[in-house]
Scaffold this motif. Sequence first.
Motif, mmCIF file in Angstrom:
data_model
loop_
_atom_site.group_PDB
_atom_site.id
_atom_site.type_symbol
_atom_site.label_atom_id
_atom_site.label_comp_id
_atom_site.label_asym_id
_atom_site.label_seq_id
_atom_site.Cartn_x
_atom_site.Cartn_y
_atom_site.Cartn_z
ATOM 1 N N ALA A 1 0.777 -1.102 -0.029
ATOM 2 C CA ALA A 1 0.055 0.062 0.129
ATOM 3 C C ALA A 1 0.809 1.476 0.127
ATOM 4 N N ALA A 2 2.179 1.174 0.686
ATOM 5 C CA ALA A 2 2.725 2.252 0.758
ATOM 6 C C ALA A 2 3.437 2.651 -0.761
ATOM 7 N N PHE A 3 3.815 1.527 -1.380
ATOM 8 C CA PHE A 3 4.128 1.779 -2.670
ATOM 9 C C PHE A 3 2.921 2.421 -3.609
ATOM 10 N N ILE A 4 2.039 1.959 -3.291
ATOM 11 C CA ILE A 4 0.758 2.441 -4.238
ATOM 12 C C ILE A 4 0.724 3.920 -3.904
ATOM 13 N N ILE A 5 0.742 4.200 -2.695
ATOM 14 C CA ILE A 5 0.534 5.749 -2.335
ATOM 15 C C ILE A 5 1.536 6.563 -2.675
ATOM 16 N N ILE A 6 2.757 6.155 -2.448
ATOM 17 C CA ILE A 6 3.848 6.891 -2.926
ATOM 18 C C ILE A 6 4.012 7.269 -4.352
ATOM 19 N N LEU A 7 3.960 6.251 -5.325
ATOM 20 C CA LEU A 7 3.878 6.153 -6.546
ATOM 21 C C LEU A 7 2.685 7.307 -7.204
ATOM 22 N N LEU A 8 1.692 7.201 -6.453
ATOM 23 C CA LEU A 8 0.498 8.322 -7.105
ATOM 24 C C LEU A 8 0.878 9.610 -6.437
ATOM 25 N N PHE A 9 1.289 9.895 -5.255
ATOM 26 C CA PHE A 9 1.243 10.994 -4.663
ATOM 27 C C PHE A 9 2.460 11.477 -3.915
ATOM 28 N N GLY A 10 3.463 10.511 -4.268
ATOM 29 C CA GLY A 10 4.781 10.822 -3.577
ATOM 30 C C GLY A 10 5.474 12.402 -4.001
ATOM 31 N N ARG A 11 5.443 12.619 -5.228
ATOM 32 C CA ARG A 11 5.778 13.786 -5.796
ATOM 33 C C ARG A 11 5.487 15.157 -5.043
ATOM 34 N N ARG A 12 4.206 14.897 -4.557
ATOM 35 C CA ARG A 12 3.805 16.196 -3.913
ATOM 36 C C ARG A 12 4.125 16.454 -2.399
ATOM 37 N N ALA A 13 4.631 15.408 -1.886
ATOM 38 C CA ALA A 13 5.192 15.320 -0.394
ATOM 39 C C ALA A 13 6.271 14.358 -0.376
ATOM 40 N N ALA A 14 7.475 14.593 -0.908
ATOM 41 C CA ALA A 14 8.666 13.759 -1.419
ATOM 42 C C ALA A 14 9.344 13.378 -0.010
ATOM 43 N N ARG A 15 9.259 14.195 1.048
ATOM 44 C CA ARG A 15 9.828 13.723 2.567
ATOM 45 C C ARG A 15 8.813 13.081 3.073
ATOM 46 N N LEU A 16 7.475 13.166 3.110
ATOM 47 C CA LEU A 16 6.562 12.186 3.732
ATOM 48 C C LEU A 16 6.509 10.904 3.287
ATOM 49 N N SER A 17 6.932 10.611 1.871
ATOM 50 C CA SER A 17 6.876 9.429 1.311
ATOM 51 C C SER A 17 7.845 8.550 1.975
ATOM 52 N N ALA A 18 8.903 9.011 2.235
ATOM 53 C CA ALA A 18 10.021 8.285 3.002
ATOM 54 C C ALA A 18 9.502 7.765 4.374
ATOM 55 N N TRP A 19 8.796 8.724 4.971
ATOM 56 C CA TRP A 19 8.513 8.240 6.368
ATOM 57 C C TRP A 19 7.248 7.330 6.238
ATOM 58 N N LEU A 20 6.533 7.297 5.152
ATOM 59 C CA LEU A 20 5.487 6.321 4.927
ATOM 60 C C LEU A 20 6.056 5.090 4.808
ATOM 61 N N SER A 21 6.762 5.103 3.740
ATOM 62 C CA SER A 21 7.754 3.729 3.617
ATOM 63 C C SER A 21 8.155 2.997 4.812
ATOM 64 N N VAL A 22 8.884 3.847 5.738
ATOM 65 C CA VAL A 22 9.463 3.362 7.040
ATOM 66 C C VAL A 22 8.420 2.772 7.631
ATOM 67 N N ALA A 23 7.318 3.734 8.189
ATOM 68 C CA ALA A 23 6.258 3.262 8.827
ATOM 69 C C ALA A 23 5.363 2.114 8.433
ATOM 70 N N ALA A 24 5.321 1.980 7.157
ATOM 71 C CA ALA A 24 4.656 0.844 6.439
ATOM 72 C C ALA A 24 5.637 -0.514 6.860
ATOM 73 N N LEU A 25 6.813 -0.428 6.827
ATOM 74 C CA LEU A 25 7.543 -1.647 6.822
ATOM 75 C C LEU A 25 7.627 -1.844 8.539
ATOM 76 N N ALA A 26 7.777 -0.814 9.288
ATOM 77 C CA ALA A 26 8.063 -1.125 10.719
ATOM 78 C C ALA A 26 6.437 -1.646 11.175
ATOM 79 N N SER A 27 5.356 -1.205 10.679
ATOM 80 C CA SER A 27 3.964 -1.714 10.992
ATOM 81 C C SER A 27 4.056 -3.248 10.835
ATOM 82 N N SER A 28 4.783 -3.784 9.742
ATOM 83 C CA SER A 28 4.549 -5.017 9.149
ATOM 84 C C SER A 28 5.527 -5.790 10.255
ATOM 85 N N GLY A 29 6.655 -5.207 10.758
ATOM 86 C CA GLY A 29 7.543 -5.885 11.888
ATOM 87 C C GLY A 29 6.742 -5.921 13.032
#
Length: 650
Positions: free
Chosen positions: A29-57
Amino acid sequence: MNAQNLSAVTTTITVPTPELAWIPLLPLAAFIIILLFGRRAARLSAWLSVAALASSGMVVLAIAGGVFRGARLILSWPWLSLADPRWSLGLSVDGLSWLMLFIVTVIGTMIQLYSIGYMHEDPRFSRFFAYLSLFCASMLGLVLADHFVLLYACWELVGLCSYLLISFWFEKPAAAAAGRKAFLTTRVGDTGLFVGILLLAWTAGELRLSELGTIRTFLAPQLGLLTAISLLIFLGAVGKSAQVPLHVWLPDAMEGPTPVSALIHAATMVAAGVYLVARTLPLFTAESLQVVLAVGLVTHLAAGTVALTMTDIKRVLAYSTVSQLGLMMTALGLGAMSAAIFHLYTHAFFKALLFLGAGSVIHATRQQDLGQLGGLRRAMPWTAAVFFIGALAMGGAAPLSGFWSKDAILLAARQANPLLLWLLLSGAVMTTSYIFRLYFLCFEGQTHHAGGHPHESPRIMVGPLMVLAVGAAAAGFAGSPFLQNRFFHLLGDAHAHEGIDLPMLLWSSAALLAGVGLAWVVGVTRRNLLPEALRPLGHTLYVWASNKYYVDEAYDRAIIQPFLRLTGRLDRFDQTVVDGAVNGAAAAGWQVSQWKAWIDQHLVDRAVNGVAQTVRGLGAVLRGVQTGIVQQYLLVLVVSVVLLSVAIHR
């Protein structure tokens, strides 16, 4: 062979667990969201990716209780058939897959945090984290898969993501070429895996990984067939885990960003091959295990000698990974699955630490050639300290993590064959030698300023290094007698060595000291310890190792160049014969059309126009008679009657 004879044999408690789906779906889901909206908030995309994988952990940690109690957690859904359970896709977690999930989520989260600092100036910052999320989601899906079809789909996604990340800086020709090389080389192994899966489906009619024991029993009368299937599966692992002879892609993959190298080498792609063999070990016969052992041993020793000669900081670590993967395959060939996975587990921590430490050096100095580095311990104390811990762990220093996992493999080798033990001890000496050579040349000695003024990396990069350093130091205790060998018991190994083997401790410590000494004497001071008579041979071997045993050149001469010559000939055939035939047909068609045009203009048109002109002339004559005067019409009538009468009476 009647596939219907297969029946499910369950030896463990299975517990339906719907939350398993969240483990791969969150980073997806993080991949899809970043791919669609990542350019508008580049820094938030990184933290979204980290949060998604940490949540899986966190989900992985939440399900640990059931796994540690010996349960197998499952989630399945029907596919192709509602009635036949053999065609139900599903996710499954046991001790082995839980450990892999733990490695991917923990190591992956640290690498993603580190990447925020390392990639902060990159113009495709958000896309990088989108690819990382898809990479981790694919690897998590691969580990969770309880069906070969789902496993193979995730297997190919892992290969695609590695291509996208290795060639991430595709503006560099070397990076683009490295991505293509990785993709094409691993396809060779993937083809073997695909054929093996088809053969398994055709002969056994069962592709669920939870039924491998039943499949083994079913195919046991046909030992040759089982050997062929297991070797085809192993071929897939040879490609993904960079074993000889398909190892050539991994060193070139260093052209990608350093966090990608860390993720590939520590937690995802290359670990997939070792995991595949460990997961499908019930299908392997004594003959196929001998092949695994031979390939792993050759890979371990050959890659270790090459690592001793490399001068690029990342290539030393790359060949180090190839060598350590060979060591894991050697353990699997011995049937010591738990020891192999134990080393995969500890290796993930210290290899991620070493790669990210190398990335910290590159980030600070803009250099990665060891000849341009040195004395960085004073300018980068934190990086130097954690790198030293990683080197000790990799060298097998007690009681750091690498000591416990390497000794587990050495004990398995001693039990199998004393000669194999000595070969692995020589490999341990090489391992310590090349990693400490790297440490000494990079962090000790005189300071070089070829890349400017070196400085310590920012906290966002140093923080994950500290966490990984703790793991590199302490992760091995999970398989130590101090914690009752819980790691081995989690994998169902009831025969784990319960105490510290003192002779093996002495031998491994001696190998460590010998490796450190050789690293300093030969690698740093460059003293030649060989007798005068053996120095020409030593020089020849060094040249061979420094040129990677000319494997790439052999492939170029035996495969690539003949293929290019063949394609050149086919191109000429296409231009002269195929294109000639097409162009000749076009020319003939044009000539025929010219002839048809002449016939149309000079014969058909003239005939049609002649008829028209004749009709027009007759019409003109008849039009002269049509005057509208009645007397003339009567005169014509009388004359016509007279002439007709005369003609008749004659």
